[in-house]
Motif scaffolding. Sequence first.
Motif, short mmCIF file in Angstrom:
data_model
loop_
_atom_site.label_atom_id
_atom_site.label_comp_id
_atom_site.label_asym_id
_atom_site.label_seq_id
_atom_site.Cartn_x
_atom_site.Cartn_y
_atom_site.Cartn_z
N LEU A 296 -3.00 -12.29 -11.56
CA LEU A 296 -4.44 -12.03 -11.48
C LEU A 296 -4.73 -10.54 -11.32
O LEU A 296 -5.66 -10.00 -11.94
CB LEU A 296 -5.06 -12.82 -10.32
N LEU A 297 -3.92 -9.86 -10.50
CA LEU A 297 -4.09 -8.41 -10.34
C LEU A 297 -3.84 -7.68 -11.65
O LEU A 297 -4.56 -6.74 -12.00
CB LEU A 297 -3.14 -7.89 -9.26
N GLY A 298 -2.82 -8.11 -12.38
CA GLY A 298 -2.52 -7.50 -13.66
C GLY A 298 -3.63 -7.69 -14.68
O GLY A 298 -3.86 -6.84 -15.53
N LEU A 299 -4.35 -8.82 -14.58
CA LEU A 299 -5.45 -9.09 -15.50
C LEU A 299 -6.71 -8.29 -15.16
O LEU A 299 -7.57 -8.10 -16.02
CB LEU A 299 -5.79 -10.59 -15.49
N ILE A 300 -6.82 -7.82 -13.91
CA ILE A 300 -8.00 -7.08 -13.47
C ILE A 300 -7.77 -5.57 -13.47
O ILE A 300 -8.66 -4.79 -13.82
CB ILE A 300 -8.43 -7.54 -12.06
N GLU A 301 -6.57 -5.14 -13.10
CA GLU A 301 -6.29 -3.73 -12.89
C GLU A 301 -6.63 -2.83 -14.08
O GLU A 301 -7.19 -1.74 -13.90
CB GLU A 301 -4.81 -3.56 -12.51
N PRO A 302 -6.35 -3.24 -15.34
CA PRO A 302 -6.61 -2.32 -16.46
C PRO A 302 -8.09 -2.06 -16.74
O PRO A 302 -8.40 -1.25 -17.60
CB PRO A 302 -5.96 -3.04 -17.66
N LEU A 303 -8.99 -2.75 -16.06
CA LEU A 303 -10.42 -2.55 -16.33
C LEU A 303 -10.94 -1.25 -15.73
O LEU A 303 -11.81 -0.59 -16.30
CB LEU A 303 -11.23 -3.73 -15.78
N PHE A 304 -10.43 -0.88 -14.56
CA PHE A 304 -11.05 0.23 -13.82
C PHE A 304 -10.87 1.57 -14.52
O PHE A 304 -11.84 2.29 -14.75
CB PHE A 304 -10.47 0.31 -12.40
N ARG A 305 -9.64 1.92 -14.87
CA ARG A 305 -9.40 3.27 -15.35
C ARG A 305 -10.05 3.55 -16.71
O ARG A 305 -10.67 4.61 -16.88
CB ARG A 305 -7.89 3.56 -15.41
N PRO A 306 -9.95 2.65 -17.71
CA PRO A 306 -10.66 2.92 -18.97
C PRO A 306 -12.17 3.04 -18.77
O PRO A 306 -12.82 3.88 -19.39
CB PRO A 306 -10.31 1.71 -19.84
N ALA A 307 -12.72 2.17 -17.89
CA ALA A 307 -14.16 2.26 -17.61
C ALA A 307 -14.49 3.58 -16.94
O ALA A 307 -15.50 4.22 -17.26
CB ALA A 307 -14.58 1.09 -16.72
N CYS A 308 -13.63 4.02 -16.03
CA CYS A 308 -13.84 5.29 -15.33
C CYS A 308 -13.79 6.46 -16.30
O CYS A 308 -14.64 7.36 -16.27
CB CYS A 308 -12.79 5.44 -14.23
N MET A 309 -12.80 6.49 -17.19
CA MET A 309 -12.66 7.59 -18.15
C MET A 309 -13.84 7.64 -19.11
O MET A 309 -14.31 8.71 -19.48
CB MET A 309 -11.33 7.45 -18.91
N SER A 310 -14.30 6.45 -19.52
CA SER A 310 -15.45 6.40 -20.42
C SER A 310 -16.73 6.81 -19.70
O SER A 310 -17.57 7.53 -20.25
CB SER A 310 -15.59 4.98 -21.00
#
Length: 411
Positions: free
Chosen positions: A110-124
């Motif tokens: 579940l953590l692996g499915l959520i973790e990649p959302l933050f950084r791309p959203a932050c960079m954008s």
Amino acid sequence: MNELIKNKSFLLITFGQGISGLGNTFSVFLMSWLLYDLTGSIFAMGTIWFVYVSSMIICHIISGPYLDRYDKKQIMIFSEWMKAIIFLLPLISLLNGSLTAEILYIVVILLGLIEPLFRPACMSYLTSIVKSNNLLKANATLESLLQIMMVIGPSLGGVMIGILEPQTIIIILISLLVFSGIMLLFVPKENRTWAGVEKNTWFSEFKEGLYFFKQNKLFLWIAGLIFFVNFGSGATQPMLLPFVLEELNGNSLQYGLISSGVAFGMLLGSLIVSSFEKVGSLKFIMLGALTLSGIFLMLIGSVSEFYLAFTCILLYGLFIVVFNINNTTLYQQRVPDNIRGRVFLVRGLLARIGIPIGAVTGAFIAEIIGFRYLFILLGLITIIPCIIAWNLPSFNQLNSHAGEDTKKVSI
């Protein structure tokens, strides 16, 4: 830098990035420790990392097309609070004495499915609150903070596990994630109109993200370079323990130091990049840094002293992050706003695929030719694509004015 310090939104994003980075490195370390405490299996600890990375790759595939449909602020808050909710599962299990290996695997998935959302959203999102001429410093600052979290996360986890109960540590982690989400509530929404945004099917939007790379050869070639860099990184990290113990006749302390060497190098590189107002030849800086990283990776296989090996791994991390920061800034400046989020995620997907492939391939090759020849081969795998890139016309666009060579994407 003074402008960034006075930018309250950037400071809040920086805080959120720090908590997110610390939570990611610390949480998987904690889950690995709990799993080892339950099973006593070193193999199980290795598989939990494989499951974590595989889950992140699945997230990249599924979520990429949808990232641009929503306000990046809401995505970052969702990511932090959802991770806090996920940690309630092991917390409740620990409190009632029902924690099992299966529960820990579920948590890591579940953590692996959520973790990649933050950084791309932050960079954008960063392009909405930071001026274009300050993006390089902003990216370098966030990268520095992320590397600091990667350095102190496992160490802090080890100290806290030694003095606190696991359930207490999880409560602290949940509290930090909740507080991070609350802080992000105070940043402004994206400077973008959401009404009338066309919502196509998943396949058509994912195809649009991929089509950007097909239409813009420069970014396609850069994505290829990132794959080879992460292939080398994925192959290097698991081999450091046997390399230190068997080839350098080192101990566990030296293994800990050399494992943190890449992160220390990345931190140093981030600080160096943040000290420059602007760059010169972007082609020279990006390809030069990547070529030097391959050279120092090769040198690791030719040294016999621990301190020389540590210096090589530190410089390897330093030059890798110089490439990464400039690459991220390039995407922010040249990718159209309406597809930037999904392009970041497609880029992340291409990058992360190289890590598990490198880990499996590196272990297999090391068994055949040994650790030293493995590092030499990995260095060549980085250097050869760079030599090819130096002679490709597409990379001359790196020195063109930001945005003038980017094509509008349409399907």
